[in-house]
Scaffold this active site. Structure first.
Site, mmCIF file in Angstrom:
data_model
loop_
_atom_site.group_PDB
_atom_site.id
_atom_site.type_symbol
_atom_site.label_atom_id
_atom_site.label_comp_id
_atom_site.label_asym_id
_atom_site.label_seq_id
_atom_site.Cartn_x
_atom_site.Cartn_y
_atom_site.Cartn_z
ATOM 1 N N MET A 20 0.852 -1.187 0.000
ATOM 2 C CA MET A 20 0.000 0.000 0.000
ATOM 3 C C MET A 20 0.888 1.237 0.000
ATOM 4 S SD MET A 20 -3.098 -1.042 2.614
ATOM 5 C CE MET A 20 -2.030 -1.831 3.842
ATOM 6 N N CYS A 106 -3.220 -1.783 -9.338
ATOM 7 C CA CYS A 106 -3.433 -0.410 -8.878
ATOM 8 C C CYS A 106 -4.468 0.294 -9.756
ATOM 9 C CB CYS A 106 -2.115 0.358 -8.902
ATOM 10 S SG CYS A 106 -2.266 2.049 -8.270
#
Length: 377
Positions: A20, A106
């Site tokens: 992340m 993503c």
């Protein structure tokens, strides 16, 4: 207890920290690993292949691993097969990591508008070329990939991508059960994880999406037959979730789950901020970087809005200590404190290069400028 094999590495329990941006740096990985007793796999932030090859200063800091981290796991983002191959070869030659994960999941516009992340698997030949370069340059290092179901409901790619991954020698696949258009909204499609597992039985499939507790992880594995789980937003402000996951997979049960008091949470917050300062090399910058975590840690506790604001603009450990000391630290773990955290928006228009969806086999629109020159998502 289920064991997950990523190449030569045994991951037990079969739990992976999702990369992340701005979150899974060395300090946060340290916290999660401490709670798990060193069990599991903890992946770095997304590293851009171009930035790595060019030895961008920020990128070189992001690939730093603590001496206790093993195996060392790097996630790479790239859209140019040659650059991806160079980055992987650099990792191998300089012994920078023990495992390489490739980002095809993503959904953020600055990535998809260049054809990267969750947009890329739509271009099947490009995906194959990148995987071929990565695996071909990795030597003995295992290469895995993380992806989403597709761009949107009309452009689903995960089954084709899974088959290409197997054919190109990828070691394992993680699937987030959402499309790029969903971002983090709605409910993750765990049925898609089950279908992928049936489609590519040759290699491990890991499930990702809506794991907010250790019981969610067990349920996902029961319902989908997946070989492991990838935990992202569920551990925001909850690094002890990895201790819960160990307890769940080792059969300890709910009695082994953490229910920290606010005093204990405050101590973890303080340590998190301190670790960030040490990693960055500047206490103030470390505390400032920690600010994004405050609301996640305090979720469910009776902490007034003014105090939350004060903690969210703190710029020193002393100031942070003073604010934390004003809290009612004897508060017990609040009922209902678990559940969704982080971004939840959905039904977004996916920003793509012009003409991207015209032909899944035409990759002419992907140019060198698609390679981001900075890392961290």
């Amino acid at each position: 207890m289920t064991t997950l094999s990523i190449g030569p590495h045994t991951v037990q329990p079969p739990v992976v920290l999702a990369p992340m941006a701005g979150i899974t740096n060395a300090p946060f990985r340290t916290l999660c690993r401490e709670f798990s007793g060193g069990k599991g796999l903890f992946v770095s932030e997304m590293i851009t292949t171009r930035a790595l090859v060019e030895r961008n200063e920020k990128t070189m800091q992001l690939i730093h691993f603590d001496a206790s981290e093993t195996p060392r796991s790097i996630q790479l983002y790239g859209v140019d097969p040659v650059t991806v191959g160079k980055a992987v070869r650099m990792i191998v030659d300089e012994d920078l990591a023990d495992h390489i994960d490739l980002n095809f999941g993503c959904p953020v516009p600055k990535v998809t508008r260049k054809g990267g992340g969750s947009a890329l698997p739509y271009k099947r030949p490009l995906l194959r070329a990148i995987l071929n370069e990565a695996v071909g340059n990795a030597g003995s290092l295992p290469v895995t990939m993380k992806m989403r179901k597709g761009i949107d409901d009309d452009h689903i790619t995960y089954l084709d991508a899974g088959r290409i991954a197997v054919e190109e020698g990828v070691t394992a696949i993680a699937l987030h059960g959402r499309t790029a258009a969903q971002h983090y909204g709605g409910t993750a499609d765990w049925d898609a994880i089950a279908r992928l597992k049936e489609h590519v039985p040759e290699i491990p499939v890991l499930g990702n999406g809506d794991i907010w507790s250790a019981d969610d992880a067990l349920r996902m594995m029961r319902e989908t037959g997946c070989d492991g789980v990838v935990v992202g937003r569920g551990c925001l402000g909850r690094p002890w979730l990895f201790g819960d996951l160990v307890a769940a997979f080792e059969g300890t049960g709910a009695e082994g789950y953490a229910t920290p008091t606010l005093r204990e949470v405050a101590g973890i917050m303080r340590r998190h901020a301190e670790l960030l300062g040490e990693w960055i090399g500047d206490e103030a910058r470390g505390v400032i970087d920690f600010r994004k975590h405050v609301a996640w840690y305090l979720k469910g506790f009776a902490v007034g809005s003014e105090m939350r604001k004060k903690l969210a603009i703190t710029s020193s450990l002393a100031e942070m200590d003073a604010h934390l000391s004003e809290l009612d630290l004897d508060q017990a773990w609040p009922v209902g404190a678990d559940g969704p955290r982080g971004r939840t928006s959905g039904n977004n228009r996916v920003v793509l290069p012009d003409g991207w969806l015209k032909d899944p086999y035409d990759c002419a629109s992907v140019g060198e400028d698609a390679e981001l020159d900075t890392s961290g998502g």
